[in-house]
Scaffold this active site. Structure first.
Site, PDB file in Angstrom:
ATOM      1  N   ASN A 102      -0.496   9.984   5.599  1.00 49.82           N
ATOM      2  CA  ASN A 102      -1.741  10.155   6.285  1.00 49.82           C
ATOM      3  C   ASN A 102      -2.554  11.142   6.326  1.00 49.82           C
ATOM      4  OD1 ASN A 102      -1.192   7.175   7.944  1.00 49.82           O
ATOM      5  ND2 ASN A 102       0.668   8.237   7.826  1.00 49.82           N
ATOM      6  N   THR A 105       2.871  -8.278  11.575  1.00 49.86           N
ATOM      7  CA  THR A 105       2.664  -7.432  11.519  1.00 49.86           C
ATOM      8  C   THR A 105       1.307  -7.058  10.166  1.00 49.86           C
ATOM      9  OG1 THR A 105       3.960  -6.077   9.659  1.00 49.86           O
ATOM     10  CG2 THR A 105       3.434  -8.576   9.073  1.00 49.86           C
ATOM     11  N   GLU A 157       5.959   4.741   7.369  1.00 52.36           N
ATOM     12  CA  GLU A 157       5.965   5.924   6.508  1.00 52.36           C
ATOM     13  C   GLU A 157       7.014   6.859   6.310  1.00 52.36           C
ATOM     14  OE1 GLU A 157       1.225   4.517   5.334  1.00 52.36           O
ATOM     15  OE2 GLU A 157       1.756   5.491   7.479  1.00 52.36           O
ATOM     16  N   THR A 201       0.872  -1.304  -0.233  1.00 50.51           N
ATOM     17  CA  THR A 201       0.254  -0.133  -0.029  1.00 50.51           C
ATOM     18  C   THR A 201       0.887   1.414  -0.113  1.00 50.51           C
ATOM     19  OG1 THR A 201      -0.136  -0.247   2.509  1.00 50.51           O
ATOM     20  CG2 THR A 201      -1.971  -1.180   0.752  1.00 50.51           C
ATOM     21  N   LYS A 249       4.237  -6.907   3.774  1.00 50.72           N
ATOM     22  CA  LYS A 249       4.034  -5.302   3.042  1.00 50.72           C
ATOM     23  C   LYS A 249       3.507  -4.783   4.784  1.00 50.72           C
ATOM     24  CE  LYS A 249       0.429  -3.343   2.981  1.00 50.72           C
ATOM     25  NZ  LYS A 249      -0.196  -2.178   3.652  1.00 50.72           N
TER      26      LYS A 249
END
Length: 406
Positions: free
Chosen positions: A401, A191, A275, A154, A180
């Protein structure tokens, strides 16, 4: 442990195939695969761990039931939609994907795990997922594991995959892994999504013990942002295609050791790819009264938002490190604490015996300029020790985000 890294491909184990396609689950400026299938030509003994989040996704609820049988043949994964907070309809949708995939693969009931990742609170576009599965199944191949690893991403910026060979008393087995995870990472089991496959012949109960132990040392010690996902899942499938059976205690220990190594490697990659991250942070805690205390300290430091921000700013603000140790809930003696910050550029001791040291701020900044940063804290209270992994907190984390659903 006699293992060897295999270059390329995550479906290296015998008897496993994979494939992926773009099905349009979530509109994108650039198309990438978003539906993947992992398939075994033979029945698999299996193990899994799932999120403890009370708002767990529909595929997690379904997966727990399938796991009770201890056997499976395939996994369908979609990115772009989490199928979480979707009520009874979400479970029905996940079940429909499972049953239709079983028909397409010619399998029996409850032989396909379903996994989803992406936006929470939106109904799964079942037609798109199944269209993807229909196009993948005829083209499953042993060399398409990398496509599957891409499909499950993603906000990840890189594929997380690996493959190994392990020499055992009865012969050599292969193990492949892919995962992922980049945001919403603060697991209390595993995870975001991870898959480990092997062509060894093993008992499901043994696999579950190995996986649970490995998860506890790896994914449960990994944090990006303090958010435990609704979809966290990790699967371990063994199809026996190598003909090598895991029977002796020595072989079990060797396989367990490699599974732990693989899980720690993936956990580190997830933290490194957090991220917006520009640094991987590894925290090592030593000399605590118990391992539990050491785990609390290490994960608390790795997850401290203030310290993560300091690392982003290349600021050796060791007070934030020790503050995180102090509120971790661990039994720590602040008068017996040492702290060291290190990287490939060197190291500086910023605290000794509970007091700050006269260290070079210039050297500390040079050390914190490296990508991989290690924090070592030592308390001299016992033998408890642990490691945890995290990343820095950057402006890009907020940007990613702030518009995740768009």
């Amino acid at each position: 442990m006699a293992y060897q890294v295999i270059e390329g491909g995550v479906t290296a184990p015998k008897g496993f195939t994979a494939g992926a396609v773009y099905a349009g689950i979530k509109s994108r400026k650039k198309e990438k695969p978003d539906v993947a299938v992992l398939y075994s030509e033979q029945p698999c003994a299996c193990a899994a761990c799932f999120t403890t989040n009370k708002f767990c996704a529909a595929p997690v609820i379904l997966g727990r039931e399938i796991l009770k049988k201890g056997k499976a043949r395939a996994i369908v994964i979609n990115s772009g939609n989490a199928n979480a907070a979707t009520g009874e309809q979400g479970i029905l949708d996940a079940k429909l994907v499972e049953t239709e995939t079983e028909k397409l693969l010619g399998l029996g009931e409850d032989e396909v795990f379903v996994c989803s990742t992406g936006v929470i609170g939106q109904r799964l576009p079942v037609d798109k997922v199944l269209d993807g599965v229909r196009r993948v199944v005829p083209n499953l191949s042993a060399d398409k594991g990398t496509e599957a690893a891409w499909a499950i991403m993603t906000t990840d910026t890189m594929r997380k995959e690996s493959a190994y060979e392990l020499a055992l008393s009865g012969g050599t087995i292969r193990i492949g892994a892919m995962a992922k995870g980049s945001g919403m990472i603060h697991p209390n089991m595993a995870t975001m999504l991870a898959y480990v496959t092997t062509d060894a012949k093993a008992d499901s109960a043994d696999l579950q013990r190995m996986l649970s132990a490995a998860v506890d040392k790896s994914f449960n010690m990994c944090t990006v942002d303090g958010d435990t996902s609704t979809n966290d899942s990790i699967f371990l499938l063994a199809n026996g295609a190598s003909g090598v059976e895991i029977k002796t205690e020595e072989d079990k220990a060797a396989l367990a050791g490699l599974i732990e190594y693989i899980c720690i490697d993936i956990a580190r990659r997830i933290a490194s790819d957090g991220e917006g991250a520009t640094h991987l942070i590894e925290v090592e805690s030593y000399g605590l009264p118990t391992e539990h205390d050491a785990r609390l300290v290490a994960k608390s430091i790795a997850g401290s938002m203030l310290f993560k921000a300091a690392v982003f700013g290349r600021d050796a603000n060791w007070g934030r490190i020790m503050a995180a140790a102090g509120y971790s809930g661990a039994d720590v003696d602040p008068t017996r604490a040492d702290c060291i910050i290190k990287s490939a550029a060197g190291e500086v001791q910023v605290m000794k015996d509970g007091f700050g040291t006269d260290f070079s701020e210039e050297k500390a900044k040079e050390i914190l300029t490296e990508h991989d940063i290690t924090i070592i804290v030592r308390f001299y209270q016992g033998d408890g020790q642990a490691k945890a992994w995290g990343c820095d907190l950057t402006y890009d984390y907020v940007k990613i985000n702030g518009d995740y659903r768009s």
